[in-house]
Write an enzyme that holds these catalytic residues in place. Structure first.
Site, PDB file in Angstrom:
ATOM      1  N   TYR A 118      -3.172  -0.212   9.952  1.00  0.00           N
ATOM      2  CA  TYR A 118      -3.100  -0.554   8.588  1.00  0.00           C
ATOM      3  C   TYR A 118      -1.664  -0.014   7.937  1.00  0.00           C
ATOM      4  CZ  TYR A 118      -4.509  -1.461   3.888  1.00  0.00           C
ATOM      5  OH  TYR A 118      -4.816  -1.996   2.554  1.00  0.00           O
ATOM      6  N   SER A 128       0.901  -1.166  -0.041  1.00  0.00           N
ATOM      7  CA  SER A 128      -0.071   0.099  -0.029  1.00  0.00           C
ATOM      8  C   SER A 128       0.868   1.140   0.069  1.00  0.00           C
ATOM      9  CB  SER A 128      -0.807  -0.057   1.237  1.00  0.00           C
ATOM     10  OG  SER A 128      -1.665   1.289   1.275  1.00  0.00           O
TER      11      SER A 128
END
Length: 366
Positions: free
Chosen positions: A230, A217
């Site tokens: 995250y 990500s």
């Protein structure tokens, strides 16, 4: 927290990928042209200018690079294992690779709950596709999947061609709010499960000189509030994947990282968006009263509204992500990293990498 990206920007990720691959040949052509022209002129062999030599070498090197960039492997006799096929990304990738002729093992984190989806995928695909129960945090699932894949490889296949980690679990909330159970679950699914599954299947991948494809990500490079857990696990995946790539070079195994952008909104990764909001409310209620008082109900309501923008926004276009994951599997010489993100996200990442952090924070921190 910035508003969710709706991916309305033109997808120029393929242009950036090609530019990245062409950068070294251009620099090499220029260096060789200058050196060669200097040698020829010094010894009086020729008066050819370095610019003319540069153009000649550039045409040759770029032509070779384009040919090299677009080479694809033959799908016949190659098998791919994909995790997280109960997500939109995993489902679309499994179907696309099956259409291209690969033998696909589609792993569902909870196949019983997603039996209807698994049957739909099976119906839409060819007879080569297999649907499996595969929870990467469950040791029994991992080993049973390994035995099944090993026994059902295509005829003549030396091993597994590609292992694609598409499973993800998102936990959002202030770092102080997130209870240990949520932190542990996020690490188990997004990091420990990935590493353990890879360890088990690497012998099969190594036999075929295949590749491991990891979903990273951009948030690993541009961390922001409320997404601390995250961001952390994705940063761990990026670092671990880079180390694995360096270790696997001696075996001819590629490790590809697909660095995605803001794909939390619109049921992109999440099957049940309401669960994310409920998770945040549970975190808040589990805080001790003094901490809740210090943060205040107003701040909590503000961040809940921000989360609702993520979970109730329009569905993200995942075509660029699916294309990047597919390229990681089918290209003969895949890139080490694909970044199928919007132009604004790419600019933000570049500024984060190269600007002083104090300047970056002024521009992007609310």
């Amino acid at each position: 927290m910035p508003p969710p990206n709706t991916n309305k920007d033109t997808d120029d990720s393929q242009t950036w990928e090609l530019a990245e691959r062409c950068l070294l040949p251009i620099a090499f052509s220029h260096a060789v042209a200058v050196i060669l022209a200097t040698i020829l002129n010094t010894f009086g062999i020729s008066q050819t200018s370095s610019f003319v030599l540069f153009l000649m070498l550039l045409a040759i090197s770029l032509g070779s690079t384009l040919f090299y960039h677009n080479l694809k492997v033959t799908a016949a006799g190659k098998a791919v294992l994909i995790t997280g096929c109960d997500s939109r990304v995993g489902y679309a990738l499994a179907k696309q690779l099956d259409d291209l002729g690969y033998t696909v093992f589609a792993g569902f984190t909870n196949k019983i709950e997603n039996e209807e989806l698994a049957q739909k995928l099976k119906k839409e695909a060819s007879g080569r596709l297999h649907t499996l129960q595969l929870d990467a945090t469950n040791e029994r699932d991992i080993h049973s999947t390994f035995l099944y894949v090993n026994e059902n490889l295509p005829d003549g296949a030396p091993g597994l061609w590609a292992l694609v980690h598409a499973a993800a679990w998102v936990a959002l909330g202030e770092c102080e709010w997130v209870p240990p159970s949520v932190v542990k679950r996020s690490i188990d699914i997004n990091f420990i499960g990935v590493t353990r599954l890879t360890q088990i299947f690497l012998p099969l991948v190594r036999r075929s000189k295949g590749r491991v494809v990891l979903v990273g990500s951009l948030l690993a490079r541009i961390p922001s509030p409320v997404r601390g857990i995250y961001c952390a696990v994705k940063a761990a995946i990026e670092a671990w994947g880079t180390c694995l790539r360096l270790e696997m070079r001696r075996w001819g195994v590629d490790v590809v990282i697909v660095e995605t952008g803001e794909y939390i909104s619109g049921n992109a990764w999440l099957k049940d968006n309401a669960a994310l909001l409920e998770q945040a409310r549970d975190m808040w209620t589990q805080l001790d009263p003094q901490t809740r008082k210090e943060y205040g109900q107003e701040l909590f309501q503000k961040e809940m509204l921000a989360l609702e923008k993520y979970t109730q926004g329009p569905e993200a276009d995942l075509t660029p992500v699916t294309r990047a994951l597919t390229d990681g599997v089918i290209k003969t010489f895949p890139l080490r990293r694909y970044t199928p993100v919007s132009r604004s996200e790419r600019i933000q990442a570049l500024l984060s990498d190269h600007l002083p952090k104090a300047v970056y924070d002024i521009i992007y921190t609310n």
